[in-house]
Structures are given as structure tokens and as C-alpha cells.
Design a protein around this motif. Structure first.
Motif, PDB file in Angstrom:
ATOM      1  N   ARG A 117     -38.700 -78.525   6.200  1.00 16.54           N
ATOM      2  CA  ARG A 117     -37.340 -78.045   5.963  1.00 16.54           C
ATOM      3  C   ARG A 117     -37.269 -77.200   4.694  1.00 16.54           C
ATOM      4  N   LEU A 118     -37.937 -77.645   3.656  1.00 13.90           N
ATOM      5  CA  LEU A 118     -37.931 -76.897   2.398  1.00 13.90           C
ATOM      6  C   LEU A 118     -38.673 -75.569   2.543  1.00 13.90           C
ATOM      7  N   ALA A 119     -39.756 -75.576   3.299  1.00 14.99           N
ATOM      8  CA  ALA A 119     -40.560 -74.362   3.453  1.00 14.99           C
ATOM      9  C   ALA A 119     -39.844 -73.288   4.265  1.00 14.99           C
ATOM     10  N   TYR A 120     -39.031 -73.717   5.245  1.00 12.67           N
ATOM     11  CA  TYR A 120     -38.407 -72.752   6.154  1.00 12.67           C
ATOM     12  C   TYR A 120     -36.910 -72.579   5.930  1.00 12.67           C
ATOM     13  N   GLY A 121     -36.412 -73.085   4.823  1.00 15.13           N
ATOM     14  CA  GLY A 121     -35.039 -72.805   4.439  1.00 15.13           C
ATOM     15  C   GLY A 121     -33.975 -73.658   5.102  1.00 15.13           C
ATOM     16  N   TYR A 122     -34.371 -74.752   5.746  1.00 13.87           N
ATOM     17  CA  TYR A 122     -33.387 -75.686   6.273  1.00 13.87           C
ATOM     18  C   TYR A 122     -32.917 -76.606   5.142  1.00 13.87           C
ATOM     19  N   ARG A 123     -31.735 -77.144   5.286  1.00 13.62           N
ATOM     20  CA  ARG A 123     -31.181 -77.974   4.223  1.00 13.62           C
ATOM     21  C   ARG A 123     -31.873 -79.329   4.181  1.00 13.62           C
ATOM     22  N   TRP A 124     -32.106 -79.776   2.953  1.00 16.09           N
ATOM     23  CA  TRP A 124     -32.618 -81.125   2.711  1.00 16.09           C
ATOM     24  C   TRP A 124     -31.773 -81.737   1.614  1.00 16.09           C
ATOM     25  N   PHE A 125     -31.449 -83.021   1.744  1.00 16.29           N
ATOM     26  CA  PHE A 125     -30.503 -83.683   0.846  1.00 16.29           C
ATOM     27  C   PHE A 125     -31.220 -84.766   0.045  1.00 16.29           C
ATOM     28  N   PRO A 126     -31.341 -84.576  -1.271  1.00 19.68           N
ATOM     29  CA  PRO A 126     -32.086 -85.530  -2.098  1.00 19.68           C
ATOM     30  C   PRO A 126     -31.552 -86.954  -2.049  1.00 19.68           C
ATOM     31  N   ASP A 127     -30.264 -87.123  -1.722  1.00 18.24           N
ATOM     32  CA  ASP A 127     -29.672 -88.470  -1.678  1.00 18.24           C
ATOM     33  C   ASP A 127     -29.622 -89.011  -0.251  1.00 18.24           C
ATOM     34  N   GLU A 128     -30.561 -88.565   0.585  1.00 16.86           N
ATOM     35  CA  GLU A 128     -30.562 -88.972   1.992  1.00 16.86           C
ATOM     36  C   GLU A 128     -30.752 -90.480   2.181  1.00 16.86           C
ATOM     37  N   GLN A 129     -31.527 -91.109   1.314  1.00 21.45           N
ATOM     38  CA  GLN A 129     -31.761 -92.550   1.425  1.00 21.45           C
ATOM     39  C   GLN A 129     -30.754 -93.312   0.556  1.00 21.45           C
ATOM     40  N   PRO A 130     -30.479 -94.558   0.899  1.00 23.49           N
ATOM     41  CA  PRO A 130     -29.564 -95.341   0.051  1.00 23.49           C
ATOM     42  C   PRO A 130     -30.145 -95.543  -1.341  1.00 23.49           C
ATOM     43  N   SER A 131     -29.328 -95.289  -2.342  1.00 26.35           N
ATOM     44  CA  SER A 131     -29.738 -95.471  -3.734  1.00 26.35           C
ATOM     45  C   SER A 131     -29.754 -96.951  -4.087  1.00 26.35           C
ATOM     46  N   GLU A 132     -30.272 -97.262  -5.261  1.00 28.75           N
ATOM     47  CA  GLU A 132     -30.244 -98.651  -5.714  1.00 28.75           C
ATOM     48  C   GLU A 132     -28.812 -99.147  -5.840  1.00 28.75           C
ATOM     49  N   GLU A 133     -27.922 -98.267  -6.265  1.00 29.20           N
ATOM     50  CA  GLU A 133     -26.509 -98.650  -6.376  1.00 29.20           C
ATOM     51  C   GLU A 133     -25.938 -99.022  -5.006  1.00 29.20           C
ATOM     52  N   ILE A 134     -26.259 -98.229  -3.987  1.00 26.88           N
ATOM     53  CA  ILE A 134     -25.774 -98.518  -2.639  1.00 26.88           C
ATOM     54  C   ILE A 134     -26.378 -99.826  -2.126  1.00 26.88           C
ATOM     55  N   LYS A 135     -27.674-100.020  -2.352  1.00 24.80           N
ATOM     56  CA  LYS A 135     -28.323-101.262  -1.905  1.00 24.80           C
ATOM     57  C   LYS A 135     -27.675-102.482  -2.548  1.00 24.80           C
ATOM     58  N   GLN A 136     -27.360-102.371  -3.832  1.00 24.49           N
ATOM     59  CA  GLN A 136     -26.716-103.488  -4.514  1.00 24.49           C
ATOM     60  C   GLN A 136     -25.324-103.743  -3.951  1.00 24.49           C
ATOM     61  N   ARG A 137     -24.602-102.657  -3.619  1.00 24.28           N
ATOM     62  CA  ARG A 137     -23.272-102.816  -3.031  1.00 24.28           C
ATOM     63  C   ARG A 137     -23.357-103.507  -1.674  1.00 24.28           C
ATOM     64  N   VAL A 138     -24.331-103.101  -0.864  1.00 22.80           N
ATOM     65  CA  VAL A 138     -24.523-103.740   0.442  1.00 22.80           C
ATOM     66  C   VAL A 138     -24.783-105.234   0.271  1.00 22.80           C
ATOM     67  N   GLU A 139     -25.667-105.574  -0.645  1.00 26.12           N
ATOM     68  CA  GLU A 139     -26.032-106.978  -0.822  1.00 26.12           C
ATOM     69  C   GLU A 139     -24.883-107.786  -1.416  1.00 26.12           C
ATOM     70  N   ARG A 140     -24.073-107.171  -2.279  1.00 27.76           N
ATOM     71  CA  ARG A 140     -22.887-107.875  -2.787  1.00 27.76           C
ATOM     72  C   ARG A 140     -21.913-108.171  -1.655  1.00 27.76           C
ATOM     73  N   LYS A 141     -21.726-107.190  -0.772  1.00 24.90           N
ATOM     74  CA  LYS A 141     -20.838-107.399   0.374  1.00 24.90           C
ATOM     75  C   LYS A 141     -21.360-108.528   1.261  1.00 24.90           C
ATOM     76  N   LEU A 142     -22.682-108.583   1.435  1.00 23.39           N
ATOM     77  CA  LEU A 142     -23.272-109.639   2.249  1.00 23.39           C
ATOM     78  C   LEU A 142     -23.113-111.003   1.588  1.00 23.39           C
ATOM     79  N   ASP A 143     -23.211-111.027   0.270  1.00 22.91           N
ATOM     80  CA  ASP A 143     -22.956-112.285  -0.446  1.00 22.91           C
ATOM     81  C   ASP A 143     -21.540-112.773  -0.175  1.00 22.91           C
ATOM     82  N   GLU A 144     -20.587-111.834  -0.149  1.00 20.39           N
ATOM     83  CA  GLU A 144     -19.188-112.189   0.070  1.00 20.39           C
ATOM     84  C   GLU A 144     -18.954-112.749   1.469  1.00 20.39           C
ATOM     85  N   THR A 145     -19.737-112.278   2.439  1.00 16.04           N
ATOM     86  CA  THR A 145     -19.553-112.710   3.832  1.00 16.04           C
ATOM     87  C   THR A 145     -20.518-113.816   4.232  1.00 16.04           C
TER      88      THR A 145
END
Length: 236
Positions: free
Chosen positions: A132-160
Motif C-alpha cells: 500500500r505504501l509503495a503504490y500510493g494506497y492509504r495506510w493508517f498507522p492507528d489501524e490496530q487497537p492502541s494500549e489505551e483502547i485495550k485497557q478501555r476494553v478490559e475495564r469494560k469487561l471488568d464492569e460486566t
């Protein structure tokens, strides 16, 4: 109201239009619109310009609300101008006021869909990143869940209490990866599987009934995990 779920669309929603016509779904005949879930890579936030706006106008003509999980070939809605957070089916979503029938999930939220508590976890690694980078297609550096997102997911799971009826994700837990769908000729040792490894730990601890994911462009089921691409299913 019915809730349907399908796999990646990559900006082509023709199968949803055909499905709605075949099923006789007409929004004006219903008090509540049906919902169709796209398990990531809807690609309605891909160009982040007028091209996306035109696509959203076209998709908005479908006779159901579209609920999109974050994939790896699209921008996160919170990074795109014009999105606001709002409450929808018991959880927080992103929506642009110009497109009231298009909703984008917030990772870690638990939505009430067709009577099911439904956990959402988006994102994945792009194995085609270098291409994608070589041929000019878009690539998004934040494509994977960040540590902040992972922590939010796990906090929500703790609540449930680490219980939910359904999980909607883009990629899948590591143990369920469909190796037959891996790209031939790609050095698998270079693939970042940290998201799948993290989901493996989630799956080990979580009490759930059904797990849907996209990303791998295959329709198959293994245990309680169902991969969707072209197929359209009733949720649950």
C-alpha cells in the motif's frame, strides 16, 4: 426490527442492496429500521474527503441503519472531521449529523442489539502495508487497537464480569486464524499478530455465546467463532 451482520465491504455495498431487495426490506414500512453490521473495512472513512461523502450519501439510501466496526483499511472515525459521539442502543457511537443512519462503533462498548449484549473490538494489522505504501494506497498507522483502547476494553469487561452474549471484531483470536487464507508468498514471520494474541487472552477469559469477525475474506465457522465475508446472517 432485525439485525444482520456481514463481512468487509471495501466500499462496495451492492450485495446489501441486493439483499434488501430480495428480502423485501423497506424502511418506510417499519417503525424501527433494521440494522446491518459491517465487521470492519466498510471503507466509508477511507479518503476522508468528498469521495467518502458521495459514498455515504449512496449508502444512506439503503433501507436499514449501517453499524460499522473499525477495520484496518480505514480511518478511525474519531480522527475524521465532523464526527460526534452519541448514545445508541446502550453504547457510545460516532455519527455525522449529515448521515443519521450511519453509525461507527467505539471499541470496548457493549451494545444491546436484538436483545443481545454485544461487545465490539475493532482493528487489525495490514499484511499489505508495504504494498500500500509503495503504490500510493492509504495506510493508517492507528489501524490496530492502541494500549489505551485495550485497557478501555478490559475495564469494560471488568464492569460486566467478563460476560457478554456476542462479540463483534474485525480480526480474530490467534488460535482461530484461518491459515488457509494467508497470502501466498508473504513471509508470515513479518506479520504483526499482537492484536490476535491479545484477543486470544480475551477469548480465554470471556464467557460468551457467539463471536463474529471479518478481515480474512472467508465464510466459515469454527466452534463459536464465525468468519463472514460475502454472507449475510441474522445476528445470533
Amino acid at each position: 426490527m432485525a439485525v444482520y451482520v456481514t463481512g468487509d465491504t471495501h466500499g462496495d455495498f451492492s450485495r446489501l442492496g441486493i439483499f434488501a431487495k430480495t428480502m423485501g426490506i423497506r424502511a418506510e414500512e417499519r417503525k424501527e429500521r433494521d440494522i446491518c453490521i459491517v465487521l470492519g473495512d466498510a471503507c466509508l472513512n477511507y479518503f476522508c474527503d468528498a469521495r467518502d461523502e458521495a459514498n455515504k450519501e449512496e449508502v444512506s439510501r439503503l433501507p436499514f441503519d449501517l453499524f460499522c466496526i473499525h477495520g484496518n483499511h480505514e480511518a478511525r472515525p474519531e480522527t475524521v472531521e465532523g464526527y460526534e459521539q452519541t448514545e445508541w442502543h446502550g453504547g457510545t457511537v460516532y455519527r455525522q449529523k449529515e448521515f443519521p443512519h450511519l453509525f461507527f462503533a467505539r471499541d470496548g462498548e457493549n451494545y444491546d442489539l436484538a436483545g443481545n449484549k454485544t461487545l465490539v473490538i475493532g482493528g487489525a494489522y495490514s499484511v499489505d502495508k508495504d504494498y500500500r505504501l509503495a503504490y500510493g494506497y492509504r495506510w493508517f498507522p492507528d489501524e490496530q487497537p492502541s494500549e489505551e483502547i485495550k485497557q478501555r476494553v478490559e475495564r469494560k469487561l471488568d464492569e460486566t464480569g467478563w460476560k457478554t452474549d456476542i462479540v463483534l471484531s474485525h480480526t480474530c483470536p490467534l488460535k482461530y486464524q484461518p491459515a488457509e487464507m494467508f497470502l501466498s508468498g508473504l513471509d508470515q514471520s513479518r506479520v504483526d499478530r499482537t492484536t490476535e494474541m491479545w484477543l486470544d487472552g480475551i477469548e480465554d477469559r470471556l464467557s460468551y455465546g457467539k463471536w463474529y469477525c471479518g478481515h480474512y475474506h472467508v465464510d466459515k465457522q469454527k466452534d463459536r467463532i464465525e468468519f463472514l465475508f460475502q454472507s449475510i446472517r441474522l445476528l445470533g
